[in-house]
Design a protein around this motif. Structure first.
Motif, mmCIF file in Angstrom:
data_model
loop_
_atom_site.group_PDB
_atom_site.id
_atom_site.type_symbol
_atom_site.label_atom_id
_atom_site.label_comp_id
_atom_site.label_asym_id
_atom_site.label_seq_id
_atom_site.Cartn_x
_atom_site.Cartn_y
_atom_site.Cartn_z
ATOM 1 N N GLU A 155 0.813 -1.219 0.000
ATOM 2 C CA GLU A 155 0.000 0.000 0.000
ATOM 3 C C GLU A 155 0.845 1.267 0.000
ATOM 4 N N ASP A 156 2.097 1.157 -0.422
ATOM 5 C CA ASP A 156 2.922 2.352 -0.572
ATOM 6 C C ASP A 156 2.415 3.180 -1.756
ATOM 7 N N ASN A 157 2.770 4.454 -1.782
ATOM 8 C CA ASN A 157 2.360 5.326 -2.879
ATOM 9 C C ASN A 157 3.415 6.408 -3.101
ATOM 10 N N PRO A 158 3.300 7.169 -4.182
ATOM 11 C CA PRO A 158 4.321 8.179 -4.501
ATOM 12 C C PRO A 158 4.462 9.294 -3.477
ATOM 13 N N LEU A 159 3.554 9.387 -2.535
ATOM 14 C CA LEU A 159 3.660 10.399 -1.479
ATOM 15 C C LEU A 159 4.731 10.056 -0.447
ATOM 16 N N MET A 160 5.047 8.780 -0.322
ATOM 17 C CA MET A 160 5.928 8.308 0.749
ATOM 18 C C MET A 160 7.385 8.465 0.347
ATOM 19 N N LYS A 161 7.833 9.699 0.297
ATOM 20 C CA LYS A 161 9.166 9.976 -0.238
ATOM 21 C C LYS A 161 10.280 9.337 0.570
ATOM 22 N N ASP A 162 10.033 9.014 1.840
ATOM 23 C CA ASP A 162 11.064 8.375 2.658
ATOM 24 C C ASP A 162 11.112 6.862 2.464
ATOM 25 N N HIS A 163 10.156 6.322 1.731
ATOM 26 C CA HIS A 163 10.057 4.871 1.599
ATOM 27 C C HIS A 163 10.140 4.375 0.165
ATOM 28 N N ILE A 164 10.228 5.285 -0.788
ATOM 29 C CA ILE A 164 10.331 4.883 -2.190
ATOM 30 C C ILE A 164 11.487 5.636 -2.840
ATOM 31 N N PRO A 165 12.026 5.139 -3.967
ATOM 32 C CA PRO A 165 13.109 5.844 -4.658
ATOM 33 C C PRO A 165 12.675 7.260 -5.056
ATOM 34 N N TRP A 166 13.611 8.190 -5.004
ATOM 35 C CA TRP A 166 13.296 9.596 -5.258
ATOM 36 C C TRP A 166 12.655 9.809 -6.631
ATOM 37 N N HIS A 167 13.103 9.023 -7.634
ATOM 38 C CA HIS A 167 12.623 9.251 -8.988
ATOM 39 C C HIS A 167 11.211 8.716 -9.206
ATOM 40 N N GLN A 168 10.626 8.085 -8.167
ATOM 41 C CA GLN A 168 9.250 7.607 -8.267
ATOM 42 C C GLN A 168 8.281 8.457 -7.447
ATOM 43 N N SER A 169 8.798 9.401 -6.700
ATOM 44 C CA SER A 169 7.930 10.213 -5.840
ATOM 45 C C SER A 169 7.387 11.410 -6.613
ATOM 46 N N GLY A 170 6.221 11.842 -6.232
ATOM 47 C CA GLY A 170 5.602 12.975 -6.889
ATOM 48 C C GLY A 170 4.106 12.974 -6.674
ATOM 49 N N LYS A 171 3.378 13.492 -7.643
ATOM 50 C CA LYS A 171 1.934 13.657 -7.531
ATOM 51 C C LYS A 171 1.232 12.711 -8.500
ATOM 52 N N PRO A 172 0.482 11.750 -7.999
ATOM 53 C CA PRO A 172 -0.168 10.772 -8.870
ATOM 54 C C PRO A 172 -1.218 11.394 -9.782
ATOM 55 N N LEU A 173 -1.209 10.949 -11.030
ATOM 56 C CA LEU A 173 -2.197 11.373 -12.014
ATOM 57 C C LEU A 173 -3.070 10.220 -12.476
ATOM 58 N N LEU A 174 -2.748 9.017 -12.021
ATOM 59 C CA LEU A 174 -3.518 7.830 -12.377
ATOM 60 C C LEU A 174 -3.098 6.710 -11.443
#
Length: 277
Positions: free
Chosen positions: A214-233
């Motif tokens: 249930e991780d998502n792009p909001l979790m900048k401390d838990h995912i690679p930096w290049h995958q973080s941001g604002k979801p569009l889909l």
């Protein structure tokens, strides 16, 4: 495993109104900044409305049981920590460093604490158990809220991205057809449960990516930096979202999902994340 597909030119602070009013803002006027409340939003369509591409019984169980359970677990974790939250999005970045609410006596001046025989308590971060629950259940609540918002009955809206969202996809992927293929490959290459995303990164690039569980792009401390941001889909890759209808055929599920994507909301989300409303 996390899989990220970079484009050709290729939620840092989730509590901000800009992001809160995108994928995590309810289908409302563009100028209305909304986040994800500590409740389930009523679906804007009947469970049967996505047939034959998404089975009504699957959607009903997915919404009423799976999503609802994540919300209950999140509420319990917040109650345990004596926390209240208006926007669940604000919990996602920096959850490991989040400070526990202080007791009322710890807010008193140190001199008065000493005179009354009370002790001063230094700020404490949330317990490991609470952080794990917020990550899993909070992520689950946010992800499912986004998932529902990006769905609509077939033939009830645009058949693809339009306007500035379409131009951005063309610039980063070459064509809408190429984008769909990249997104599909990203989702198909993901091993295990998780989510597939189209993400607007802080550098302005669009990328497709997946997150575990249930991780998502909001979790900048838990995912690679290049995958973080604002979801569009957002696409749910957990088997509970498709197994009843499609079995282990994830590819068929993805192909069917394209038929019920709410492109109007994708267009709206893109306008908001780029500040062009």
């Amino acid at each position: 495993m996390q899989y990220s597909s970079m484009t050709r030119r290729g939620f840092i602070t989730a509590a901000t109104a800009a992001f809160s009013s995108t994928v995590l803002g309810a289908p409302a006027p563009l100028s209305t900044p909304l986040g994800v409340a500590l409740r389930q939003e009523p679906l804007p369509f009947d469970f049967e409305a996505l047939e034959p591409f998404m089975k009504a019984s699957t959607l009903r169980r997915h919404y009423r049981e799976t999503h609802a359970q994540y919300l209950r677990e999140l509420e319990l974790a917040l109650q345990t920590e004596a926390m209240t939250v208006g926007n669940v999005v604000s919990l996602m970045p920096g959850m490991d460093r989040m400070i526990q609410p202080q007791k009322s006596d710890s807010l008193m001046p140190i001199g008065r604490l000493v005179s009354q025989g009370l002790s001063f308590q230094a700020p404490q971060t949330l317990s490991k158990e609470s952080v794990q629950t917020i990550r899993r259940a909070g992520g689950g609540h946010i992800n499912h809220t986004a998932f529902w918002r990006f769905l609509c009955p077939p033939d009830s809206g645009p058949s693809g991205p339009q306007g500035r969202a379409a131009r951005a996809i063309l610039e980063d992927f070459g064509s809408v057809k190429a984008f769909r293929q990249v997104f599909k490959e990203t989702a198909m290459n993901h091993v295990g449960s998780g989510w597939a995303w189209l993400v607007y990164r802080p550098d302005g690039c669009l990328v497709t990516s997946t997150t575990m569980n249930e991780d998502n792009p909001l979790m900048k401390d838990h995912i690679p930096w290049h995958q973080s941001g604002k979801p569009l889909l957002a696409l749910d890759l957990w088997e509970h979202s498709y197994y009843e209808q499609y079995g282990e055929d994830r590819e068929q599920y993805i192909d069917a999902w394209w038929k019920v994507v709410n492109w109007e909301f994708v267009n709206r989300a893109y306008a908001i994340v780029t500040g062009k409303v």
